[in-house]
Design an enzyme around this catalytic site. Structure first.
Site, short mmCIF file in Angstrom:
data_model
loop_
_atom_site.label_atom_id
_atom_site.label_comp_id
_atom_site.label_asym_id
_atom_site.label_seq_id
_atom_site.Cartn_x
_atom_site.Cartn_y
_atom_site.Cartn_z
CE1 TYR A 43 -3.10 28.32 -25.26
CE2 TYR A 43 -4.41 26.19 -26.03
CZ TYR A 43 -3.14 27.05 -26.08
OH TYR A 43 -2.03 26.62 -26.26
CG PHE A 53 2.18 32.90 -24.53
CD1 PHE A 53 1.90 31.50 -24.32
CD2 PHE A 53 1.47 33.59 -23.20
CE1 PHE A 53 1.12 31.15 -23.24
CE2 PHE A 53 0.89 33.08 -22.36
CZ PHE A 53 0.89 31.70 -22.25
CG ASP A 54 0.00 28.59 -27.97
OD1 ASP A 54 -0.51 28.80 -29.11
OD2 ASP A 54 -0.16 27.64 -27.45
CB ILE A 73 -0.38 25.00 -16.65
CG1 ILE A 73 -1.80 25.71 -17.09
CG2 ILE A 73 0.79 25.25 -17.52
CD1 ILE A 73 -1.28 27.42 -17.11
CE1 TYR A 99 4.10 25.85 -19.60
CE2 TYR A 99 2.75 27.83 -19.54
CZ TYR A 99 3.06 26.70 -20.05
OH TYR A 99 2.30 25.90 -20.93
CG PHE A 116 -4.24 30.82 -20.12
CD1 PHE A 116 -3.67 30.49 -21.15
CD2 PHE A 116 -3.26 30.67 -18.75
CE1 PHE A 116 -2.39 29.86 -21.20
CE2 PHE A 116 -2.24 30.43 -19.04
CZ PHE A 116 -1.64 30.05 -20.18
#
Length: 140
Positions: A43, A53-54, A73, A99, A116
């Site tokens: 992902y 962010f990731d 999540i 989140y 995502f």
């Protein structure tokens, strides 16, 4: 097993009236994971400003977790059973399925809507994994 409600909205599908999903690359359309399966997922996660962010692709390794064990999540728990093996999708996740009010400081701000790109690489049923462990024990 409950049926997932999907509505078409522009190029995205509205899943369970909670978040938007768009298929980027189809999967095999035959094999779908279930809760309790061990899944491997690649992902990339993006904030509303488009910053990443990731990203597991940059790390060169997917993440592994048990679907339904609340290790990720809520949106992922809902989306992955809809994807087939090899399928890649873009999902837009509202804060309450991501989140929430707290965010994940300092990476994800409070009340953030996240996007995502998620790819279901493969999965293994827990029963299959347990059987493999038993077979390995018998061979040793």
């Amino acid at each position: 097993m409950r049926k997932t409600v999907v509505e078409e909205v522009d190029e995205f599908s509205l899943i369970e009236k909670k978040y938007y999903l768009k298929i980027i690359h189809p999967g095999d359309a035959v094999n779908f994971p279930r809760h309790g399966d061990s899944v491997a997922v690649n992902y990339a996660g993006f904030l509303e400003d488009g910053s990443c962010f990731d990203n597991t692709y940059n790390r060169g390794q997917p993440i592994y977790f048990i679907l339904g064990a609340k290790q990720v999540i809520a949106a992922w728990e809902d989306v992955l059973p809809v994807l087939s093996r090899g399928e890649k999708a873009r999902i837009v996740v509202p804060p309450e399925l991501g989140y929430g009010d707290r965010g994940y400081p300092p990476i994800i701000p409070p009340r953030a809507t996240l996007t995502f790109e998620i790819e279901l690489m493969t999965f293994t049923s827990v029963g299959h994994v347990e059987r493999l462990h038993r077979e390995r024990k018998l061979q040793s």
